[in-house]
Scaffold this motif. Structure first.
Motif, PDB file in Angstrom:
ATOM      1  N   VAL A 160      22.354  48.041   7.231  1.00 22.20           N
ATOM      2  CA  VAL A 160      22.482  46.964   6.492  1.00 22.20           C
ATOM      3  C   VAL A 160      22.455  45.524   7.329  1.00 22.20           C
ATOM      4  O   VAL A 160      21.771  44.773   6.909  1.00 22.20           O
ATOM      5  CB  VAL A 160      24.168  46.750   5.888  1.00 22.20           C
ATOM      6  CG1 VAL A 160      24.325  45.438   5.239  1.00 22.20           C
ATOM      7  CG2 VAL A 160      24.113  47.776   4.929  1.00 22.20           C
ATOM      8  N   TRP A 161      22.879  45.595   8.413  1.00 26.65           N
ATOM      9  CA  TRP A 161      22.659  44.412   9.453  1.00 26.65           C
ATOM     10  C   TRP A 161      21.455  44.487  10.245  1.00 26.65           C
ATOM     11  O   TRP A 161      21.192  43.771  11.290  1.00 26.65           O
ATOM     12  CB  TRP A 161      23.877  44.338  10.218  1.00 26.65           C
ATOM     13  CG  TRP A 161      25.200  43.785   9.595  1.00 26.65           C
ATOM     14  CD1 TRP A 161      25.073  43.215   8.395  1.00 26.65           C
ATOM     15  CD2 TRP A 161      26.376  43.846  10.127  1.00 26.65           C
ATOM     16  NE1 TRP A 161      26.419  42.736   8.164  1.00 26.65           N
ATOM     17  CE2 TRP A 161      27.260  43.001   9.301  1.00 26.65           C
ATOM     18  CE3 TRP A 161      26.997  44.163  11.322  1.00 26.65           C
ATOM     19  CZ2 TRP A 161      28.529  42.905   9.574  1.00 26.65           C
ATOM     20  CZ3 TRP A 161      28.248  44.047  11.599  1.00 26.65           C
ATOM     21  CH2 TRP A 161      29.189  43.373  10.659  1.00 26.65           C
ATOM     22  N   LYS A 162      20.761  45.765  10.117  1.00 22.54           N
ATOM     23  CA  LYS A 162      19.422  45.901  10.756  1.00 22.54           C
ATOM     24  C   LYS A 162      19.706  45.888  12.414  1.00 22.54           C
ATOM     25  O   LYS A 162      19.247  45.282  13.030  1.00 22.54           O
ATOM     26  CB  LYS A 162      18.052  44.933  10.466  1.00 22.54           C
ATOM     27  CG  LYS A 162      17.881  45.317   8.881  1.00 22.54           C
ATOM     28  CD  LYS A 162      16.590  44.346   8.598  1.00 22.54           C
ATOM     29  CE  LYS A 162      16.574  44.432   7.013  1.00 22.54           C
ATOM     30  NZ  LYS A 162      17.502  44.739   6.120  1.00 22.54           N
ATOM     31  N   TYR A 172      27.268  38.933   6.232  1.00 17.93           N
ATOM     32  CA  TYR A 172      28.406  39.046   5.226  1.00 17.93           C
ATOM     33  C   TYR A 172      28.065  39.199   3.776  1.00 17.93           C
ATOM     34  O   TYR A 172      28.976  38.675   2.979  1.00 17.93           O
ATOM     35  CB  TYR A 172      29.762  38.567   5.398  1.00 17.93           C
ATOM     36  CG  TYR A 172      30.138  38.337   6.977  1.00 17.93           C
ATOM     37  CD1 TYR A 172      30.538  39.442   7.608  1.00 17.93           C
ATOM     38  CD2 TYR A 172      30.010  37.517   7.648  1.00 17.93           C
ATOM     39  CE1 TYR A 172      30.933  40.044   8.742  1.00 17.93           C
ATOM     40  CE2 TYR A 172      30.260  37.483   8.972  1.00 17.93           C
ATOM     41  CZ  TYR A 172      30.673  38.573   9.575  1.00 17.93           C
ATOM     42  OH  TYR A 172      30.826  38.595  11.002  1.00 17.93           O
ATOM     43  N   GLY A 173      26.907  39.661   3.378  1.00 15.78           N
ATOM     44  CA  GLY A 173      26.287  39.583   2.059  1.00 15.78           C
ATOM     45  C   GLY A 173      26.740  40.772   1.177  1.00 15.78           C
ATOM     46  O   GLY A 173      27.854  41.440   1.509  1.00 15.78           O
ATOM     47  N   ARG A 174      26.008  40.918   0.099  1.00 15.26           N
ATOM     48  CA  ARG A 174      26.311  42.069  -1.005  1.00 15.26           C
ATOM     49  C   ARG A 174      26.345  43.662  -0.207  1.00 15.26           C
ATOM     50  O   ARG A 174      27.248  44.337  -0.415  1.00 15.26           O
ATOM     51  CB  ARG A 174      25.464  42.099  -2.082  1.00 15.26           C
ATOM     52  CG  ARG A 174      25.791  42.991  -2.922  1.00 15.26           C
ATOM     53  CD  ARG A 174      25.032  43.231  -4.052  1.00 15.26           C
ATOM     54  NE  ARG A 174      23.483  42.697  -3.740  1.00 15.26           N
ATOM     55  CZ  ARG A 174      22.505  42.674  -4.933  1.00 15.26           C
ATOM     56  NH1 ARG A 174      22.860  43.245  -6.034  1.00 15.26           N
ATOM     57  NH2 ARG A 174      21.332  42.262  -4.441  1.00 15.26           N
ATOM     58  N   GLY A 175      25.376  44.092   0.742  1.00 13.69           N
ATOM     59  CA  GLY A 175      25.402  45.102   1.332  1.00 13.69           C
ATOM     60  C   GLY A 175      26.819  45.182   2.250  1.00 13.69           C
ATOM     61  O   GLY A 175      27.301  46.474   2.225  1.00 13.69           O
ATOM     62  N   TYR A 176      27.132  44.441   3.222  1.00 14.46           N
ATOM     63  CA  TYR A 176      28.403  44.275   3.777  1.00 14.46           C
ATOM     64  C   TYR A 176      29.662  44.558   2.885  1.00 14.46           C
ATOM     65  O   TYR A 176      30.435  45.329   3.101  1.00 14.46           O
ATOM     66  CB  TYR A 176      28.769  42.888   4.593  1.00 14.46           C
ATOM     67  CG  TYR A 176      30.214  42.945   5.097  1.00 14.46           C
ATOM     68  CD1 TYR A 176      30.349  43.388   6.284  1.00 14.46           C
ATOM     69  CD2 TYR A 176      30.998  42.077   4.433  1.00 14.46           C
ATOM     70  CE1 TYR A 176      31.460  43.231   6.788  1.00 14.46           C
ATOM     71  CE2 TYR A 176      32.304  42.236   4.842  1.00 14.46           C
ATOM     72  CZ  TYR A 176      32.532  42.477   6.214  1.00 14.46           C
ATOM     73  OH  TYR A 176      33.670  42.411   6.985  1.00 14.46           O
ATOM     74  N   LEU A 177      29.594  43.821   1.691  1.00 11.50           N
ATOM     75  CA  LEU A 177      30.791  44.037   0.785  1.00 11.50           C
ATOM     76  C   LEU A 177      30.811  45.419   0.086  1.00 11.50           C
ATOM     77  O   LEU A 177      32.046  45.936   0.007  1.00 11.50           O
ATOM     78  CB  LEU A 177      30.597  43.062  -0.503  1.00 11.50           C
ATOM     79  CG  LEU A 177      30.774  41.420   0.005  1.00 11.50           C
ATOM     80  CD1 LEU A 177      30.521  40.449  -1.038  1.00 11.50           C
ATOM     81  CD2 LEU A 177      32.361  41.089   0.640  1.00 11.50           C
ATOM     82  N   VAL A 178      29.806  46.086  -0.212  1.00 11.44           N
ATOM     83  CA  VAL A 178      29.696  47.418  -0.720  1.00 11.44           C
ATOM     84  C   VAL A 178      30.335  48.360   0.192  1.00 11.44           C
ATOM     85  O   VAL A 178      31.148  49.194   0.143  1.00 11.44           O
ATOM     86  CB  VAL A 178      28.353  47.801  -1.196  1.00 11.44           C
ATOM     87  CG1 VAL A 178      28.257  49.332  -1.099  1.00 11.44           C
ATOM     88  CG2 VAL A 178      27.810  46.805  -2.319  1.00 11.44           C
TER      89      VAL A 178
END
Length: 178
Positions: free
Chosen positions: A117-119, A67-73
Motif C-alpha cells: 500500500v505504501w510501496k 493514510y489514504g484508502r488503502g491504509y484505512l482498509v
C-alpha cells in the motif's frame, strides 16, 4: 514528516508492548530496566519527531498522504481481526497470555499488508518479525512454557518496534542534517 509520524506511533506502541508485558517470569529488576529503556527509546523518537517537525514545513508539492484508502482498509481489517480473534481465543478457553501473541501476530501482518500500500517494503521487516514472535507465542501458549508468552510476543515485539523506530528515525534525522 509522515514517515517520522509512523515511527513515533510504532515507538509508542513498542513502549506499551514492553511496559505492559515486562513481568514474571522476569525478575523485577530486569522488568523495570526494560520498562525504563522502552520509555527512554520512545521519548528519543518523540524528540526526533519534534526536531523533524520544526525543520520541515509542508509545502504545496508535498506527496500524497500515506493514510489514504488503502491504509484505512488495512487498519479496519486489523481491528476486526484483533477484536474478533481475541473473542475466539476466549471462546476456545485459551490462556490469557495468548492474547498478546495474537495482538503481535495481527500487528505484524498489518505491517506486511501496508508494505505494498505504501510501496515501502522496508516496513515488511518488522512485520515479519512481529508475525513470527506472535506465532511463536501462540505455540508457547499451548505448552507448559505459557508464562514466557508475554516476553516472547510482548516484550520482544516491543523491542523490535522500538529498535526499528530509533534506528530509522536517527537515520532520517542525521541524513537531513548531513
Amino acid at each position: 514528516m509522515q514517515r517520522m509520524t509512523g515511527l513515533l506511533v510504532g515507538a509508542i506502541f513498542g513502549a506499551v508492548f514492553v511496559v505492559v508485558n515486562a513481568q514474571s517470569p522476569l525478575n523485577a529488576v530486569t522488568a523495570n530496566v526494560l520498562r525504563a529503556a522502552a520509555c527512554l527509546a520512545a521519548i528519543a523518537v518523540a524528540g526526533m519527531w519534534i526536531a523533524t517537525a520544526r525543520r520541515e514545513r509542508p509545502g504545496a508539492g508535498e506527496r500524497r498522504s500515506m493514510y489514504g484508502r488503502g491504509y484505512l482498509v488495512v487498519v479496519a481489517a486489523e481491528a476486526i481481526l484483533l477484536f474478533g480473534g481475541l473473542r475466539v481465543l476466549a471462546a476456545w478457553g485459551s490462556p490469557e497470555q495468548a492474547n498478546v501473541a495474537w495482538v503481535a501476530l495481527v500487528v505484524g501482518v498489518h505491517f506486511i499488508a501496508l508494505a505494498p500500500v505504501w510501496k515501502d517494503w522496508g516496513i515488511a521487516v518488522p512485520g515479519v518479525v512481529l508475525t513470527l514472535l506472535g506465532a511463536g507465542g501462540l505455540v508457547l501458549a499451548s505448552t507448559a512454557a505459557v508464562a514466557w508468552v508475554p516476553l516472547v510476543s510482548g516484550v520482544l515485539s516491543g523491542v523490535a518496534l522500538l529498535a526499528g523506530a530509533v534506528t530509522f528515525g536517527w537515520r532520517a534525522v542525521t541524513a537531513r542534517t548531513a
